[in-house]
Write a protein that holds these residues in place. Structure first.
Motif, PDB file in Angstrom:
ATOM      1  N   ALA A 128      63.719  30.439  -7.925  1.00 52.79           N
ATOM      2  CA  ALA A 128      63.536  29.013  -8.109  1.00 52.79           C
ATOM      3  C   ALA A 128      62.523  28.192  -7.019  1.00 52.79           C
ATOM      4  CB  ALA A 128      64.954  28.289  -8.266  1.00 52.79           C
ATOM      5  N   GLY A 129      61.542  27.605  -7.344  1.00 51.82           N
ATOM      6  CA  GLY A 129      60.769  27.069  -6.407  1.00 51.82           C
ATOM      7  C   GLY A 129      60.186  27.896  -5.374  1.00 51.82           C
ATOM      8  N   ALA A 130      59.841  29.151  -5.786  1.00 54.58           N
ATOM      9  CA  ALA A 130      59.421  30.243  -4.875  1.00 54.58           C
ATOM     10  C   ALA A 130      57.805  29.922  -5.191  1.00 54.58           C
ATOM     11  CB  ALA A 130      59.876  31.573  -4.957  1.00 54.58           C
ATOM     12  N   ASN A 131      57.062  28.971  -4.940  1.00 51.57           N
ATOM     13  CA  ASN A 131      56.016  28.427  -5.138  1.00 51.57           C
ATOM     14  C   ASN A 131      54.680  29.458  -4.206  1.00 51.57           C
ATOM     15  OD1 ASN A 131      56.861  26.867  -7.042  1.00 51.57           O
ATOM     16  ND2 ASN A 131      56.924  24.897  -5.404  1.00 51.57           N
ATOM     17  N   LYS A 132      54.903  29.390  -2.953  1.00 50.40           N
ATOM     18  CA  LYS A 132      54.088  30.333  -2.273  1.00 50.40           C
ATOM     19  C   LYS A 132      53.997  31.759  -2.894  1.00 50.40           C
ATOM     20  CE  LYS A 132      53.457  29.644   2.073  1.00 50.40           C
ATOM     21  NZ  LYS A 132      54.028  29.811   3.612  1.00 50.40           N
ATOM     22  N   GLU A 133      55.156  32.400  -3.002  1.00 49.97           N
ATOM     23  CA  GLU A 133      55.318  33.519  -3.457  1.00 49.97           C
ATOM     24  C   GLU A 133      54.585  33.739  -4.959  1.00 49.97           C
ATOM     25  OE1 GLU A 133      58.880  33.046  -0.728  1.00 49.97           O
ATOM     26  OE2 GLU A 133      57.573  31.749  -2.035  1.00 49.97           O
ATOM     27  N   ALA A 134      54.843  32.854  -5.756  1.00 54.17           N
ATOM     28  CA  ALA A 134      54.012  32.817  -7.027  1.00 54.17           C
ATOM     29  C   ALA A 134      52.666  33.092  -7.029  1.00 54.17           C
ATOM     30  CB  ALA A 134      54.466  31.685  -7.939  1.00 54.17           C
ATOM     31  N   LEU A 135      52.081  31.936  -5.883  1.00 55.47           N
ATOM     32  CA  LEU A 135      50.623  31.928  -5.800  1.00 55.47           C
ATOM     33  C   LEU A 135      49.987  33.189  -5.007  1.00 55.47           C
ATOM     34  CD1 LEU A 135      48.178  30.001  -5.739  1.00 55.47           C
ATOM     35  CD2 LEU A 135      48.920  29.084  -3.580  1.00 55.47           C
ATOM     36  N   ALA A 136      50.801  33.759  -4.267  1.00 52.03           N
ATOM     37  CA  ALA A 136      50.483  35.063  -3.728  1.00 52.03           C
ATOM     38  C   ALA A 136      50.195  36.118  -4.894  1.00 52.03           C
ATOM     39  CB  ALA A 136      51.480  35.358  -2.591  1.00 52.03           C
ATOM     40  N   THR A 137      51.359  36.119  -5.626  1.00 50.63           N
ATOM     41  CA  THR A 137      51.447  37.131  -6.641  1.00 50.63           C
ATOM     42  C   THR A 137      50.160  36.878  -7.605  1.00 50.63           C
ATOM     43  OG1 THR A 137      53.751  37.356  -6.758  1.00 50.63           O
ATOM     44  CG2 THR A 137      52.729  37.859  -8.448  1.00 50.63           C
ATOM     45  N   ALA A 138      49.942  35.435  -8.299  1.00 46.67           N
ATOM     46  CA  ALA A 138      48.638  35.408  -8.822  1.00 46.67           C
ATOM     47  C   ALA A 138      47.458  35.507  -8.394  1.00 46.67           C
ATOM     48  CB  ALA A 138      48.791  33.771  -9.082  1.00 46.67           C
ATOM     49  N   PHE A 139      47.234  35.401  -7.063  1.00 45.91           N
ATOM     50  CA  PHE A 139      46.155  35.867  -6.352  1.00 45.91           C
ATOM     51  C   PHE A 139      45.786  37.240  -6.489  1.00 45.91           C
ATOM     52  CE2 PHE A 139      43.759  36.818  -2.100  1.00 45.91           C
ATOM     53  CZ  PHE A 139      42.510  36.100  -2.573  1.00 45.91           C
ATOM     54  N   ALA A 140      46.903  38.081  -6.119  1.00 46.91           N
ATOM     55  CA  ALA A 140      46.800  39.757  -6.198  1.00 46.91           C
ATOM     56  C   ALA A 140      46.801  39.858  -7.619  1.00 46.91           C
ATOM     57  CB  ALA A 140      47.932  39.972  -5.375  1.00 46.91           C
ATOM     58  N   THR A 141      47.048  39.274  -8.591  1.00 53.20           N
ATOM     59  CA  THR A 141      46.790  39.983  -9.842  1.00 53.20           C
ATOM     60  C   THR A 141      46.114  39.505 -10.750  1.00 53.20           C
ATOM     61  OG1 THR A 141      48.650  38.484 -10.898  1.00 53.20           O
ATOM     62  CG2 THR A 141      49.312  40.577  -9.849  1.00 53.20           C
ATOM     63  N   GLY A 142      45.134  38.445 -10.124  1.00 57.56           N
ATOM     64  CA  GLY A 142      44.176  37.990 -11.334  1.00 57.56           C
ATOM     65  C   GLY A 142      44.662  36.690 -12.206  1.00 57.56           C
ATOM     66  N   ALA A 143      45.979  35.903 -11.754  1.00 56.50           N
ATOM     67  CA  ALA A 143      46.311  34.852 -12.735  1.00 56.50           C
ATOM     68  C   ALA A 143      45.532  33.681 -12.578  1.00 56.50           C
ATOM     69  CB  ALA A 143      47.768  34.762 -12.305  1.00 56.50           C
ATOM     70  N   SER A 144      45.504  32.831 -13.645  1.00 50.33           N
ATOM     71  CA  SER A 144      44.787  31.395 -13.300  1.00 50.33           C
ATOM     72  C   SER A 144      45.635  30.552 -13.098  1.00 50.33           C
ATOM     73  CB  SER A 144      44.273  31.288 -14.797  1.00 50.33           C
ATOM     74  OG  SER A 144      43.660  32.549 -15.356  1.00 50.33           O
ATOM     75  N   PHE A 145      46.943  30.566 -13.114  1.00 52.67           N
ATOM     76  CA  PHE A 145      47.882  29.252 -12.795  1.00 52.67           C
ATOM     77  C   PHE A 145      49.284  29.681 -12.354  1.00 52.67           C
ATOM     78  CE2 PHE A 145      48.602  29.843 -17.211  1.00 52.67           C
ATOM     79  CZ  PHE A 145      50.012  29.409 -17.355  1.00 52.67           C
ATOM     80  N   ILE A 146      49.820  28.944 -11.762  1.00 47.22           N
ATOM     81  CA  ILE A 146      51.214  28.957 -11.367  1.00 47.22           C
ATOM     82  C   ILE A 146      52.098  27.603 -11.759  1.00 47.22           C
ATOM     83  CG2 ILE A 146      50.731  30.475  -9.357  1.00 47.22           C
ATOM     84  CD1 ILE A 146      51.707  28.172  -7.686  1.00 47.22           C
ATOM     85  N   ARG A 147      53.176  27.819 -12.349  1.00 48.78           N
ATOM     86  CA  ARG A 147      53.997  26.692 -12.608  1.00 48.78           C
ATOM     87  C   ARG A 147      54.968  26.637 -11.396  1.00 48.78           C
ATOM     88  NH1 ARG A 147      57.781  25.649 -17.914  1.00 48.78           N
ATOM     89  NH2 ARG A 147      58.678  23.591 -17.332  1.00 48.78           N
ATOM     90  N   CYS A 148      55.014  25.411 -10.834  1.00 45.41           N
ATOM     91  CA  CYS A 148      56.004  25.257  -9.776  1.00 45.41           C
ATOM     92  C   CYS A 148      56.862  24.071  -9.914  1.00 45.41           C
ATOM     93  CB  CYS A 148      54.986  25.066  -8.400  1.00 45.41           C
ATOM     94  SG  CYS A 148      54.121  23.646  -7.988  1.00 45.41           S
ATOM     95  N   GLU A 149      57.942  24.073  -9.046  1.00 44.62           N
ATOM     96  CA  GLU A 149      58.953  23.189  -9.090  1.00 44.62           C
ATOM     97  C   GLU A 149      58.913  22.471  -7.524  1.00 44.62           C
ATOM     98  OE1 GLU A 149      62.823  24.780 -11.024  1.00 44.62           O
ATOM     99  OE2 GLU A 149      61.792  26.441  -9.974  1.00 44.62           O
ATOM    100  N   GLY A 150      59.292  21.246  -7.505  1.00 49.49           N
ATOM    101  CA  GLY A 150      59.567  20.720  -6.138  1.00 49.49           C
ATOM    102  C   GLY A 150      58.165  20.394  -5.518  1.00 49.49           C
ATOM    103  N   PHE A 151      57.377  19.993  -6.075  1.00 48.72           N
ATOM    104  CA  PHE A 151      55.990  19.752  -5.573  1.00 48.72           C
ATOM    105  C   PHE A 151      55.868  18.466  -4.874  1.00 48.72           C
ATOM    106  CE2 PHE A 151      51.470  18.612  -6.110  1.00 48.72           C
ATOM    107  CZ  PHE A 151      50.739  19.493  -5.404  1.00 48.72           C
ATOM    108  N   VAL A 152      56.593  17.364  -5.604  1.00 49.99           N
ATOM    109  CA  VAL A 152      56.556  16.118  -5.070  1.00 49.99           C
ATOM    110  C   VAL A 152      58.226  15.479  -5.055  1.00 49.99           C
ATOM    111  CG1 VAL A 152      54.271  15.249  -5.069  1.00 49.99           C
ATOM    112  CG2 VAL A 152      55.890  14.930  -6.930  1.00 49.99           C
ATOM    113  N   PHE A 153      58.364  14.598  -3.926  1.00 51.37           N
ATOM    114  CA  PHE A 153      59.689  14.080  -3.746  1.00 51.37           C
ATOM    115  C   PHE A 153      60.953  15.133  -3.677  1.00 51.37           C
ATOM    116  CE2 PHE A 153      57.162  10.870  -6.196  1.00 51.37           C
ATOM    117  CZ  PHE A 153      57.541   9.744  -5.504  1.00 51.37           C
ATOM    118  N   SER A 154      61.929  14.883  -3.662  1.00 44.30           N
ATOM    119  CA  SER A 154      63.169  15.712  -3.486  1.00 44.30           C
ATOM    120  C   SER A 154      63.932  15.740  -4.689  1.00 44.30           C
ATOM    121  CB  SER A 154      64.005  15.214  -2.282  1.00 44.30           C
ATOM    122  OG  SER A 154      63.250  15.148  -1.147  1.00 44.30           O
ATOM    123  N   THR A 155      64.511  16.741  -5.108  1.00 44.52           N
ATOM    124  CA  THR A 155      65.339  16.874  -6.201  1.00 44.52           C
ATOM    125  C   THR A 155      66.544  17.652  -5.896  1.00 44.52           C
ATOM    126  OG1 THR A 155      63.332  17.325  -7.723  1.00 44.52           O
ATOM    127  CG2 THR A 155      65.571  17.985  -8.459  1.00 44.52           C
TER     128      THR A 155
END
Length: 274
Positions: A101-128
């Motif tokens: 949950a909310g592992a956005n940097k990890e998703a971005l690194a995985t996307a970069f390494a595998t040729g993905a076009s986007f990531i979906r991320c949680e907790g980008f703004v404000f606190s939840t």
């Protein structure tokens, strides 16, 4: 007409994004399968969604319950990279990644390494207050990381008023203001959802979000509860529709893909396109 976001023309038309819910990965409580079988199932489902006519795929570690808050282990990142690389080899449509949950940097690194076009991320703004605990904004760190690794072409789509969460900390901020904040913090797209997985988004909230952000810079996505019958209610105010629960057997996200249901969603979208 396509809109340029994240330095890409990702949405050539209003798009359907089908979910691949990766089976529980090694180290998580529900894991029972070897990584080879996990990869095989994920690839099969991605190919099924492409065959059904979905425009894109989103790959997510949905079965890894209960989710860690932000800091998933290296085994999750490694396994998601293996899964996504295999999917990239098997399909032609664009795909994206979410690591819960909310592992956005990890998703971005995985996307970069595998040729993905986007990531979906949680907790980008404000606190939840999510069911994993308090999740604070990571926009500044995440976008700096994206630039540092040379991944600026990967779009970052961000949940606002995240599902499975309490929003008492931000009860004085409505969803339109959250969308404006996400735009100010350079989100490529904002995602509107219902209160939980499979629950439809509020149509009035969608309209408010669409009015709050510039259409030339920010995409608006629906992130839960889409069916063939309700798609029409969201069509005019959203650019993309993420579909997960409905396209599974009996509408249960934990079950295999039901091709008849998947094709029904595509048929509904095609009818609206005409």
């Amino acid at each position: 007409m396509s809109t340029t976001i994240g330095n890409r023309n990702l949405f050539q038309r209003k798009s359907l994004i089908g979910m691949v819910h990766v089976r529980a990965l090694p180290g998580t409580p529900m894991n029972s399968l070897p990584i080879e079988e996990i990869v095989s199932i994920a690839v099969k489902e991605a190919k099924q969604l492409e065959e059904a006519g979905f425009d894109m795929i989103c790959v997510e570690n949905m079965h890894d319950t209960p989710y860690l808050n932000r800091n998933v282990g290296p085994e999750i990142v490694a396994c998601m990279t293996v899964v996504c690389h295999a999917i990239r080899q098997a399909i032609k449509v664009p795909f994206g990644i979410q690591i819960l949950a909310g592992a956005n940097k990890e998703a971005l690194a995985t996307a970069f390494a595998t040729g993905a076009s986007f990531i979906r991320c949680e907790g980008f703004v404000f606190s939840t207050v999510a069911d994993e605990g308090i999740m604070n904004s990571d926009a500044a760190e995440l976008l700096r990381y994206r630039h540092a690794i040379g991944a600026d072409k990967i779009c970052i789509f961000t949940d606002i008023k995240k599902k499975h969460s309490s929003h008492s900390l931000t009860s004085d901020i409505d969803i339109a203001e959250m969308a404006k904040a996400a735009h100010f913090y350079r989100s490529d797209g904002v995602i509107v959802t219902g209160i939980s997985t499979g629950q439809p988004a509020d149509e009035n909230e969608l309209v408010a979000v669409r009015k709050a952000v510039p259409t030339s810079q920010v995409q608006v996505l629906i992130g839960s509860g889409i069916t063939p019958s309700n798609l029409v209610h969201y069509w005019d105010n959203a650019n993309a529709f993420i579909v997960g629960s409905y396209i599974k057997e009996d509408g249960d996200w934990e079950r295999p893909i039901d091709m008849e249901r998947a094709r029904a969603v595509v048929a509904a979208a095609n009818a609206l396109r005409q």
